[in-house]
Write an enzyme that holds these catalytic residues in place. Structure first.
Site, short mmCIF file in Angstrom:
data_model
loop_
_atom_site.label_atom_id
_atom_site.label_comp_id
_atom_site.label_asym_id
_atom_site.label_seq_id
_atom_site.Cartn_x
_atom_site.Cartn_y
_atom_site.Cartn_z
N SER A 7 52.38 32.35 37.61
CA SER A 7 52.95 33.32 38.54
C SER A 7 54.47 33.27 38.48
O SER A 7 55.10 32.27 38.85
CB SER A 7 52.48 33.02 39.96
N HIS A 32 51.21 36.34 35.55
CA HIS A 32 50.87 36.93 36.86
C HIS A 32 52.14 37.42 37.55
O HIS A 32 53.09 36.65 37.71
CB HIS A 32 50.17 35.85 37.69
N ASP A 34 53.57 39.15 40.98
CA ASP A 34 53.29 39.47 42.38
C ASP A 34 54.23 40.56 42.86
O ASP A 34 55.45 40.41 42.76
CB ASP A 34 53.51 38.22 43.25
N MET A 36 55.26 42.77 46.23
CA MET A 36 55.09 42.76 47.69
C MET A 36 56.00 43.81 48.31
O MET A 36 57.13 44.01 47.86
CB MET A 36 55.47 41.39 48.23
N HIS A 65 49.58 41.86 40.38
CA HIS A 65 48.94 41.71 41.68
C HIS A 65 49.74 42.53 42.70
O HIS A 65 50.89 42.21 42.98
CB HIS A 65 48.94 40.20 42.03
N MET A 67 50.44 43.55 46.32
CA MET A 67 50.29 43.28 47.75
C MET A 67 51.06 44.37 48.49
O MET A 67 52.14 44.15 49.04
CB MET A 67 50.82 41.88 48.06
N MET A 136 42.12 34.99 47.05
CA MET A 136 43.35 34.32 47.51
C MET A 136 42.99 33.04 48.26
O MET A 136 42.14 33.05 49.14
CB MET A 136 44.13 35.24 48.47
N PHE A 142 53.82 34.36 49.81
CA PHE A 142 54.78 33.33 49.38
C PHE A 142 54.14 32.35 48.41
O PHE A 142 52.97 31.98 48.57
CB PHE A 142 55.30 32.55 50.60
N ASP A 174 44.07 32.38 43.31
CA ASP A 174 45.53 32.46 43.43
C ASP A 174 45.98 31.81 44.74
O ASP A 174 45.59 32.25 45.81
CB ASP A 174 45.92 33.95 43.42
N GLY A 176 48.33 27.95 45.66
CA GLY A 176 48.32 26.51 45.90
C GLY A 176 47.58 25.68 44.88
O GLY A 176 47.20 24.54 45.16
#
Ligand code: DX5
Ligand code: ZN
Length: 223
Positions: A7, A32, A34, A36, A65, A67, A136, A142, A174, A176
């Site tokens: 990511s 990946h 992200d 947002m 991805h 969001m 997720m 974040f 996705d 942690g």
């Protein structure tokens, strides 16, 4: 075969070109990205121009991805930018099918994602239109958060639904993922692992990749 999808959110943005080269050097295939909007999630990141810049730089498979509360408005722009796969959230509309059809109509692979508190049942009826399901394991928004391991129980449920379709649908996780929990993610049935801070901020990213592949191989050989 598992894929590791690093990511970009966890990368050093001042050295982005070198970070992409690192991903390539590690022998990985996916990236990946992200996106947002500050509305669906309480953070803002990237956009179609950013994806286009990545496309100029690399042939990696661009795993985009979204969001966004209104992905419909931007799907064509992300497709033109060179996304290989576009994932939208199941929570944003009652008509996710419409979004998935629109993505497919651009010649791009389709993904649907669910937040930690969304039931796996939300994806069942969408599977005929999906190339990937993204579960997720943190609240989206974040990087660098701790994994909510309770979300992993959704994976065998979705894996079974996928198997029942007979279609080749990837199951991505996705949020942690770190060395100390990745084996549980793989064991639960994931075959694409998104990893941001766990890779880009690792002291030895190559060792992380080797360890993840070994875990996946160990799982594949397990009785
Ligand atoms: C969170 C993003 C993730 C994030 C993962 O909203 O969707 O892709 O970058 O980062 P880590 O691996 O640091 O949790
Ligand atoms: Zn993501």
């Amino acid at each position: 075969m598992i894929e590791i999808s690093p990511s970009v959110l966890g990368a050093d943005l001042l050295r982005l070109g070198e970070e992409i080269e690192l991903v390539e050097t590690l022998g990985l295939q996916w990236l990946h990205i992200d996106n947002m909007d500050g509305h669906f999630v309480s953070n803002i990141s990237f956009g179609p121009d950013f994806v286009a810049a990545m496309r100029q730089k690399t042939n990696l498979f661009l795993d985009v991805h979204l969001m966004l509360s209104n992905p419909r408005q931007y799907i064509a722009a992300y497709a033109r930018a060179g996304a290989d796969l576009i994932t939208v959230h199941a929570e944003v509309t009652d008509d996710v099918e419409d979004l998935l059809r629109l993505i497919a109509a651009q010649g791009v692979k389709t993904g649907v994602s669910i937040r930690p508190d969304t039931s796996p049942e939300a994806v069942r009826r969408l599977l005929p239109l999906c190339d990937l399901v993204l579960v997720m394991t943190v609240q989206p928004g974040f990087g660098g958060q701790s994994m909510r391991e309770d979300c992993l129980s959704k994976l065998p449920v979705i894996r079974k639904m996928i198997d029942e379709t007979g279609r080749d649908i990837r199951l991505e996780v996705d949020g942690g993922i770190k060395m100390d929990n990745a084996h549980r993610v793989i064991q639960a049935g994931a075959d694409v692992l998104v990893i941001g801070t766990g890779l880009f901020q690792a002291e030895d990213p190559a060792a992380v990749v080797t360890a993840l592949h070994e875990m996946a191989e160990g799982e594949r050989c397990a009785p």
